[in-house]
Design a protein around this motif. Structure first.
Motif, PDB file in Angstrom:
ATOM      1  N   MET A 196       0.895  -1.691  -0.245  1.00 42.80           N
ATOM      2  CA  MET A 196       0.137  -0.152  -0.431  1.00 42.80           C
ATOM      3  C   MET A 196       0.986   0.911   0.273  1.00 42.80           C
ATOM      4  O   MET A 196       0.207   2.153  -0.507  1.00 42.80           O
ATOM      5  CB  MET A 196      -1.025   0.153   1.110  1.00 42.80           C
ATOM      6  CG  MET A 196      -2.425  -0.988   0.983  1.00 42.80           C
ATOM      7  SD  MET A 196      -3.124  -0.583   2.211  1.00 42.80           S
ATOM      8  CE  MET A 196      -2.284  -1.889   3.963  1.00 42.80           C
ATOM      9  N   GLU A 210       1.631   1.750  -3.029  1.00 43.89           N
ATOM     10  CA  GLU A 210       0.953   2.587  -3.794  1.00 43.89           C
ATOM     11  C   GLU A 210       0.363   4.013  -4.129  1.00 43.89           C
ATOM     12  O   GLU A 210       0.004   4.575  -4.673  1.00 43.89           O
ATOM     13  CB  GLU A 210      -0.329   1.389  -4.162  1.00 43.89           C
ATOM     14  CG  GLU A 210      -0.624  -0.060  -3.914  1.00 43.89           C
ATOM     15  CD  GLU A 210      -1.465  -0.918  -4.384  1.00 43.89           C
ATOM     16  OE1 GLU A 210      -1.722  -1.351  -4.594  1.00 43.89           O
ATOM     17  OE2 GLU A 210      -2.293  -0.249  -2.395  1.00 43.89           O
ATOM     18  N   ASP A 213      -9.466   6.540  -5.412  1.00 47.96           N
ATOM     19  CA  ASP A 213      -8.367   5.540  -6.111  1.00 47.96           C
ATOM     20  C   ASP A 213      -7.775   4.866  -4.264  1.00 47.96           C
ATOM     21  O   ASP A 213      -7.571   3.529  -4.752  1.00 47.96           O
ATOM     22  CB  ASP A 213      -7.095   6.243  -7.412  1.00 47.96           C
ATOM     23  CG  ASP A 213      -8.118   6.273  -8.393  1.00 47.96           C
ATOM     24  OD1 ASP A 213      -9.253   6.242  -8.778  1.00 47.96           O
ATOM     25  OD2 ASP A 213      -7.444   6.902  -9.353  1.00 47.96           O
ATOM     26  N   SER A 214      -7.401   5.074  -3.243  1.00 50.85           N
ATOM     27  CA  SER A 214      -6.547   4.527  -3.088  1.00 50.85           C
ATOM     28  C   SER A 214      -7.300   4.463  -1.830  1.00 50.85           C
ATOM     29  O   SER A 214      -7.447   3.361  -1.171  1.00 50.85           O
ATOM     30  CB  SER A 214      -5.036   6.310  -2.277  1.00 50.85           C
ATOM     31  OG  SER A 214      -4.750   4.951  -1.017  1.00 50.85           O
ATOM     32  N   TYR A 215      -8.414   4.871  -1.411  1.00 52.55           N
ATOM     33  CA  TYR A 215      -9.261   4.400  -0.745  1.00 52.55           C
ATOM     34  C   TYR A 215     -10.178   3.101  -0.967  1.00 52.55           C
ATOM     35  O   TYR A 215      -9.949   2.139  -0.530  1.00 52.55           O
ATOM     36  CB  TYR A 215     -10.610   5.376  -0.872  1.00 52.55           C
ATOM     37  CG  TYR A 215     -11.649   4.579  -0.061  1.00 52.55           C
ATOM     38  CD1 TYR A 215     -11.764   5.373   1.582  1.00 52.55           C
ATOM     39  CD2 TYR A 215     -12.527   3.837  -0.890  1.00 52.55           C
ATOM     40  CE1 TYR A 215     -13.123   4.693   1.986  1.00 52.55           C
ATOM     41  CE2 TYR A 215     -13.987   3.414   0.179  1.00 52.55           C
ATOM     42  CZ  TYR A 215     -13.985   4.047   1.682  1.00 52.55           C
ATOM     43  OH  TYR A 215     -14.547   3.262   2.282  1.00 52.55           O
ATOM     44  N   ARG A 216     -10.353   2.747  -2.218  1.00 52.09           N
ATOM     45  CA  ARG A 216     -10.738   1.753  -3.370  1.00 52.09           C
ATOM     46  C   ARG A 216      -9.079   0.345  -3.341  1.00 52.09           C
ATOM     47  O   ARG A 216      -9.601  -0.853  -2.751  1.00 52.09           O
ATOM     48  CB  ARG A 216     -11.103   1.656  -4.405  1.00 52.09           C
ATOM     49  CG  ARG A 216     -12.434   2.560  -4.951  1.00 52.09           C
ATOM     50  CD  ARG A 216     -12.473   2.641  -6.441  1.00 52.09           C
ATOM     51  NE  ARG A 216     -11.733   3.217  -6.968  1.00 52.09           N
ATOM     52  CZ  ARG A 216     -12.450   4.767  -6.975  1.00 52.09           C
ATOM     53  NH1 ARG A 216     -13.601   5.308  -6.147  1.00 52.09           N
ATOM     54  NH2 ARG A 216     -11.554   4.972  -8.266  1.00 52.09           N
ATOM     55  N   LYS A 217      -8.182   0.790  -2.696  1.00 48.06           N
ATOM     56  CA  LYS A 217      -7.298  -0.204  -3.334  1.00 48.06           C
ATOM     57  C   LYS A 217      -6.801  -0.633  -2.000  1.00 48.06           C
ATOM     58  O   LYS A 217      -7.071  -1.703  -1.117  1.00 48.06           O
ATOM     59  CB  LYS A 217      -5.848   0.637  -3.761  1.00 48.06           C
ATOM     60  CG  LYS A 217      -5.702   0.816  -5.294  1.00 48.06           C
ATOM     61  CD  LYS A 217      -4.653   1.470  -5.781  1.00 48.06           C
ATOM     62  CE  LYS A 217      -4.215   1.581  -7.046  1.00 48.06           C
ATOM     63  NZ  LYS A 217      -4.009   0.160  -8.028  1.00 48.06           N
ATOM     64  N   ALA A 218      -6.924   0.422  -1.010  1.00 50.32           N
ATOM     65  CA  ALA A 218      -6.643  -0.048   0.345  1.00 50.32           C
ATOM     66  C   ALA A 218      -7.637  -0.769   1.045  1.00 50.32           C
ATOM     67  O   ALA A 218      -8.018  -1.806   1.665  1.00 50.32           O
ATOM     68  CB  ALA A 218      -6.387   1.118   1.495  1.00 50.32           C
ATOM     69  N   ARG A 219      -9.052  -0.379   0.695  1.00 53.32           N
ATOM     70  CA  ARG A 219      -9.862  -1.213   0.768  1.00 53.32           C
ATOM     71  C   ARG A 219     -10.025  -3.016   0.626  1.00 53.32           C
ATOM     72  O   ARG A 219     -10.508  -3.942   0.903  1.00 53.32           O
ATOM     73  CB  ARG A 219     -11.615  -1.005  -0.140  1.00 53.32           C
ATOM     74  CG  ARG A 219     -13.225  -1.480   1.007  1.00 53.32           C
ATOM     75  CD  ARG A 219     -14.264  -0.685  -0.132  1.00 53.32           C
ATOM     76  NE  ARG A 219     -15.201  -1.529  -0.011  1.00 53.32           N
ATOM     77  CZ  ARG A 219     -15.655  -2.511  -0.654  1.00 53.32           C
ATOM     78  NH1 ARG A 219     -15.376  -2.479  -1.948  1.00 53.32           N
ATOM     79  NH2 ARG A 219     -17.011  -2.859  -0.906  1.00 53.32           N
ATOM     80  N   LYS A 220      -9.821  -3.232  -0.655  1.00 54.67           N
ATOM     81  CA  LYS A 220      -9.255  -4.123  -1.144  1.00 54.67           C
ATOM     82  C   LYS A 220      -8.254  -5.323  -0.601  1.00 54.67           C
ATOM     83  O   LYS A 220      -8.468  -6.752   0.325  1.00 54.67           O
ATOM     84  CB  LYS A 220      -9.076  -4.589  -3.012  1.00 54.67           C
ATOM     85  CG  LYS A 220      -8.856  -6.140  -2.817  1.00 54.67           C
ATOM     86  CD  LYS A 220      -9.222  -6.660  -2.607  1.00 54.67           C
ATOM     87  CE  LYS A 220      -9.700  -8.270  -3.979  1.00 54.67           C
ATOM     88  NZ  LYS A 220      -8.164  -8.943  -3.525  1.00 54.67           N
ATOM     89  N   HIS A 221      -7.066  -4.900   0.097  1.00 56.67           N
ATOM     90  CA  HIS A 221      -6.230  -4.923   0.959  1.00 56.67           C
ATOM     91  C   HIS A 221      -6.855  -5.228   2.650  1.00 56.67           C
ATOM     92  O   HIS A 221      -6.428  -6.651   2.922  1.00 56.67           O
ATOM     93  CB  HIS A 221      -5.308  -4.324   1.160  1.00 56.67           C
ATOM     94  CG  HIS A 221      -4.322  -3.708  -0.092  1.00 56.67           C
ATOM     95  ND1 HIS A 221      -3.739  -5.138  -0.650  1.00 56.67           N
ATOM     96  CD2 HIS A 221      -3.841  -2.723  -0.873  1.00 56.67           C
ATOM     97  CE1 HIS A 221      -3.014  -4.600  -1.887  1.00 56.67           C
ATOM     98  NE2 HIS A 221      -3.499  -3.165  -1.846  1.00 56.67           N
TER      99      HIS A 221
END
Length: 213
Positions: free
Chosen positions: A19, A22, A50-58
């Motif tokens: 993260m 990213e 965009d970072s929120y969506r990536k973090a949510r999946k992580h």
């Protein structure tokens, strides 16, 4: 059942490294963006979203892996049963519920604070003569938030696995080294009902829980 102690923060630490990379990439784009004041807000908000969506999946991946690890290594379940339980317990709806509630360490809701950080940075970029410096500071603050919630989801997954396995009480454990703070030292060895575990005393706390049988 097993009574061993394990480090269930490994998936968390691995995800934080990804993260962070990213986040550096996303905020780096801001530095290269040629914008006018009209597009600043939209550009910055898109980066945070965009970072929120990536973090949510992580966070989902962290919680799912930790849940299975706890079931297998601390609760002596086989892999198949552990996965079946994880599939039922760890869902994106479960993730979103945690993101929407107030965190007792950060003292804010993830989504609300994400929006505030985005608009705060956009406002600064409209007036500051040193945009790169403002972006770097915002990136560090955002990385700190994202990293702390990785710890939160680790802890939530552990407690969820304990609850689903019927654990009623847990014991608080510190690392018992020179880095252990006073607040955590006072909690070391104390037992709590599973629904009354205290909030972590500070950012980055890696104190762990083990089931009391």
């Amino acid at each position: 059942m097993a009574r061993r102690r394990m480090n269930y923060y490994v998936p968390c630490d691995d995800a934080i490294k990804v993260m962070d990379k990213e986040i550096v990439d996303l905020f780096g784009r801001l530095k290269m963006t040629k914008w006018d004041n009209v597009s600043i807000v939209r550009t910055v908000v898109n980066v945070y979203n965009d970072s929120y969506r990536k973090a949510r999946k992580h966070y989902y991946d962290i919680a799912y892996e930790v849940y299975i690890l706890v079931c297998m290594m601390m609760l002596d379940m086989d892999h198949k049963k552990s996965r079946v339980m994880a599939d039922k317990a760890i869902t994106m709806k479960w993730v979103d519920k945690i993101l929407e509630q107030t965190d007792f360490v950060t003292l804010y809701r993830f989504g609300n604070e994400t929006e505030r950080k985005a608009y705060r940075l956009a406002e600064q970029l409209e007036v500051t003569p040193d945009r790169n410096r403002a972006i770097d500071k915002a990136m560090r603050d955002w990385s700190r938030q994202v990293g702390q919630y990785a710890i939160t989801f680790t802890d939530e997954a552990v407690v969820q696995a304990f609850k689903d396995a019927g654990v009623k009480r847990v014991q608080w454990l510190t690392e018992e080294d020179e880095r252990t703070c006073v607040a955590c030292s006072e909690l070391h060895g104390m037992e709590f009902p599973i629904n009354e575990v205290p909030a972590k005393p500070h950012y980055g706390c890696r104190c762990s829980l083990k089931p009391v049988w």
